[in-house]
Design a protein around this motif. Structure first.
Motif, short mmCIF file in Angstrom:
data_model
loop_
_atom_site.label_atom_id
_atom_site.label_comp_id
_atom_site.label_asym_id
_atom_site.label_seq_id
_atom_site.Cartn_x
_atom_site.Cartn_y
_atom_site.Cartn_z
N PHE A 210 0.84 -1.20 0.00
CA PHE A 210 0.00 0.00 0.00
C PHE A 210 0.88 1.26 0.00
CE2 PHE A 210 -2.65 -3.21 2.19
CZ PHE A 210 -3.70 -3.25 1.27
N PRO A 211 0.57 2.22 -0.85
CA PRO A 211 1.42 3.42 -0.97
C PRO A 211 1.64 4.16 0.34
CG PRO A 211 -0.17 3.33 -2.77
CD PRO A 211 -0.55 2.25 -1.81
N ASP A 212 0.64 4.14 1.24
CA ASP A 212 0.76 4.88 2.49
C ASP A 212 1.16 3.99 3.67
OD1 ASP A 212 0.00 7.22 1.20
OD2 ASP A 212 -2.13 6.82 1.51
N ALA A 213 1.46 2.72 3.42
CA ALA A 213 1.81 1.80 4.50
C ALA A 213 3.32 1.89 4.76
CB ALA A 213 1.42 0.37 4.15
N THR A 214 3.69 2.32 5.96
CA THR A 214 5.10 2.47 6.30
C THR A 214 5.67 1.20 6.90
OG1 THR A 214 4.51 3.31 8.50
CG2 THR A 214 4.76 4.94 6.74
N TRP A 215 4.85 0.15 7.02
CA TRP A 215 5.29 -1.05 7.75
C TRP A 215 5.56 -2.24 6.84
CZ3 TRP A 215 0.55 1.42 8.87
CH2 TRP A 215 -0.55 0.90 8.21
N GLY A 216 5.50 -2.09 5.52
CA GLY A 216 5.78 -3.20 4.62
C GLY A 216 4.67 -4.24 4.62
N VAL A 217 4.96 -5.41 4.04
CA VAL A 217 3.99 -6.49 3.93
C VAL A 217 4.64 -7.78 4.43
CG1 VAL A 217 2.59 -7.88 2.34
CG2 VAL A 217 2.85 -5.44 1.95
N LEU A 218 3.92 -8.54 5.24
CA LEU A 218 4.41 -9.80 5.76
C LEU A 218 4.14 -10.92 4.76
CD1 LEU A 218 3.16 -9.46 9.45
CD2 LEU A 218 5.38 -8.78 8.49
N VAL A 219 5.15 -11.77 4.53
CA VAL A 219 5.01 -12.92 3.63
C VAL A 219 5.01 -14.17 4.50
CG1 VAL A 219 5.95 -14.15 1.65
CG2 VAL A 219 6.21 -11.66 1.81
N PRO A 220 3.97 -15.02 4.40
CA PRO A 220 3.83 -16.16 5.31
C PRO A 220 4.73 -17.32 4.94
CG PRO A 220 2.06 -16.18 3.71
CD PRO A 220 2.85 -14.91 3.47
N PRO A 221 4.88 -18.29 5.85
CA PRO A 221 5.67 -19.49 5.54
C PRO A 221 5.03 -20.31 4.44
CG PRO A 221 4.54 -19.73 7.65
CD PRO A 221 4.37 -18.31 7.23
N ILE A 222 5.85 -21.07 3.74
CA ILE A 222 5.40 -21.84 2.58
C ILE A 222 4.35 -22.88 2.98
CG2 ILE A 222 7.21 -23.60 2.74
CD1 ILE A 222 5.85 -21.98 -0.50
N PHE A 223 4.35 -23.33 4.24
CA PHE A 223 3.36 -24.31 4.68
C PHE A 223 1.94 -23.73 4.64
CE2 PHE A 223 7.34 -25.12 7.04
CZ PHE A 223 7.68 -26.31 6.43
N GLU A 224 1.83 -22.40 4.65
CA GLU A 224 0.53 -21.76 4.61
C GLU A 224 0.18 -21.20 3.23
OE1 GLU A 224 -1.11 -22.36 7.04
OE2 GLU A 224 0.29 -22.62 8.70
N GLY A 232 9.67 -17.29 -6.66
CA GLY A 232 11.01 -17.86 -6.65
C GLY A 232 11.50 -18.23 -5.28
N TRP A 233 10.93 -17.63 -4.23
CA TRP A 233 11.43 -17.81 -2.88
C TRP A 233 10.41 -18.51 -2.00
CZ3 TRP A 233 16.44 -16.84 -1.99
CH2 TRP A 233 17.11 -16.01 -2.90
N MET A 234 10.92 -19.31 -1.06
CA MET A 234 10.09 -19.96 -0.05
C MET A 234 10.43 -19.37 1.31
SD MET A 234 10.42 -23.98 -1.19
CE MET A 234 12.22 -23.98 -1.12
N ILE A 235 9.41 -19.22 2.15
CA ILE A 235 9.61 -18.79 3.53
C ILE A 235 9.44 -20.03 4.40
CG2 ILE A 235 8.98 -17.11 5.29
CD1 ILE A 235 9.81 -15.98 2.48
N MET A 236 10.52 -20.45 5.03
CA MET A 236 10.50 -21.66 5.85
C MET A 236 10.38 -21.29 7.32
SD MET A 236 10.76 -23.74 3.33
CE MET A 236 10.96 -25.32 4.14
N SER A 237 9.26 -21.68 7.94
CA SER A 237 9.01 -21.38 9.35
C SER A 237 7.78 -22.15 9.78
CB SER A 237 8.80 -19.87 9.55
OG SER A 237 8.53 -19.57 10.89
N ASP A 238 7.54 -22.19 11.09
CA ASP A 238 6.30 -22.76 11.59
C ASP A 238 5.18 -21.72 11.57
OD1 ASP A 238 7.30 -25.30 12.01
OD2 ASP A 238 8.01 -24.83 14.02
N THR A 239 5.43 -20.58 12.19
CA THR A 239 4.37 -19.56 12.29
C THR A 239 4.87 -18.16 11.98
OG1 THR A 239 4.78 -19.22 14.66
CG2 THR A 239 3.13 -20.86 14.05
#
Length: 372
Positions: A210-224, A232-239
């Motif tokens: 979002f143009p006015d969002a100063t906090w970025g965007v969270l990308v979830p783990p690949i399991f979700e 191209g990228w996987m996020i490896m984590s439980d939660t």
């Protein structure tokens, strides 16, 4: 009524009915009424509770859904809204959904903002039939309490339902998360190039921010999320997650986007790449800080095959970066390239932060023959 008049009335009813059934045309950005600023008529509200299934324009709801205005007070808690003046709250087993026209077999990412209210282990089901993910939202990554989450899918049909569902079973049925600012973005997964064996090594292709969002965007783990919002990228984590940040609000080493490793050793940024056993390779990347007040002794650990590199970075919290590299010999036909934050870090306001990773490349290198 004459026959011609009846025909005109019938045509009007047909046009109105068609308009009511029309699907939302997908373009990058907010969905129609994605920020919920267009709300229900007062006749379809019982206090804050929405009583009509189609009361919120462009949305269909089920279950206990509330329409919340910024500053709404509930007991000793004031509910804030991140964008505009209004949001919705999903109570126990509540769903809000919208029908979208998409391109079959194309990739998309959804971005939306969410905030916990009174439940302790809140989570959300996000789905585009037949795909779905369960996003845990109990960890808060901003001081405002609002975080933006992303989730990706590949369209199986040309018309799909996007649904956000709260599966909670709290004693208080209203004790659910606030939802606001729902957007979509068409993803174009980059291919590997001659100069880089990694896909999306510059991290420029990713979810909508979002143009006015100063906090970025969270990308979830690949399991979700079967299809990563960060192609191209996987996020490896439980939660836990990684944070995708942009140059208008952060100090980014290269281009307009980068990744902040905000969850310590609980999360890894991973990509698998085809390699030739015994051949030598060089992994190059930038490590820095986002200029967001994360002042600490940061460090990134990089892994590939049997090689490891720990790259320290002394952050003053004002931005900056340095280049690093890891040379390794492949031991298999498939090699995982892995990045992790060496430790946990917090900003002065107590929110999680970490080192930036950006401008990642992998190339095959030839070893010079030893001189006799």
């Amino acid at each position: 009524m004459t026959g011609s008049a009846r025909s005109v009335v019938a045509l009007l009813f047909l046009l109105v009915g068609s308009a009511a059934r029309a699907d939302s045309a997908v373009t990058d950005g907010l969905l129609p009424n994605g920020n919920f600023e267009d709300g229900p008529d007062k006749s379809q509200l019982n206090g804050t509770v929405v009583t009509g299934r189609y009361a919120i324009p462009n949305w269909e709801i089920s279950g206990f859904v509330e329409y919340i205005e910024s500053g709404h007070r509930e007991q000793d808690m004031i509910l804030a809204v991140p964008e505009g003046a209004r949001a919705v709250r999903l109570g126990n087993d509540a769903t809000i959904r919208q029908r979208l026209s998409v391109t079959r077999r194309a990739y998309y990412s959804i971005t939306f903002s969410a905030a916990r209210t009174c439940a302790q282990k809140e989570k959300l089901n996000v789905s585009v039939t037949p795909e779905f993910g369960v996003l845990p939202i109990q960890t808060v990554y901003t001081s405002s309490g609002w975080d933006s989450y992303s989730w990706a899918f590949r369209a199986k049909h040309s018309v799909v339902w996007l649904s956000i569902h709260n599966p909670g079973e709290e004693e208080d049925p209203a004790c659910g998360p606030l939802i606001d600012s729902i957007a979509i973005k068409n993803l174009y997964p980059p291919r590997r190039t001659k100069g880089n064996m990694l896909r999306n090594g510059d991290l420029e292709e990713g979810p909508y921010i979002f143009p006015d969002a100063t906090w970025g965007v969270l990308v979830p783990p690949i399991f979700e999320d079967e299809h990563s919002p960060l192609p191209g990228w996987m996020i490896m984590s439980d939660t836990k997650v990684i944070k995708y940040v942009d140059s208008p609000h952060h100090r980014v080493p290269q281009g307009a986007r980068a990744v902040e490793l905000v969850a310590g050793r609980e999360t890894a940024l991973v990509q698998e790449v085809a390699t030739v056993p015994g051949r030598s390779y060089r992994l190059s990347f930038s490590v820095g800080d986002a200029g967001n007040g994360c002042k600490d002794s940061l460090a990134v650990e990089a892994y590939a095959a049997r090689a490891t590199a720990k790259v320290p970075y002394e952050s003053q919290g004002t931005g900056g970066h340095k280049r690093a590299q890891l040379d390794f010999a492949a031991v298999a036909n498939l090699t995982r390239v892995v990045f992790q934050s060496f430790n946990y870090h917090t900003k002065p306001d107590g929110t999680l932060c970490g080192p930036l990773v950006d401008d990642i490349s992998l190339v095959s290198v030839r070893k010079r023959a030893a001189r006799l």
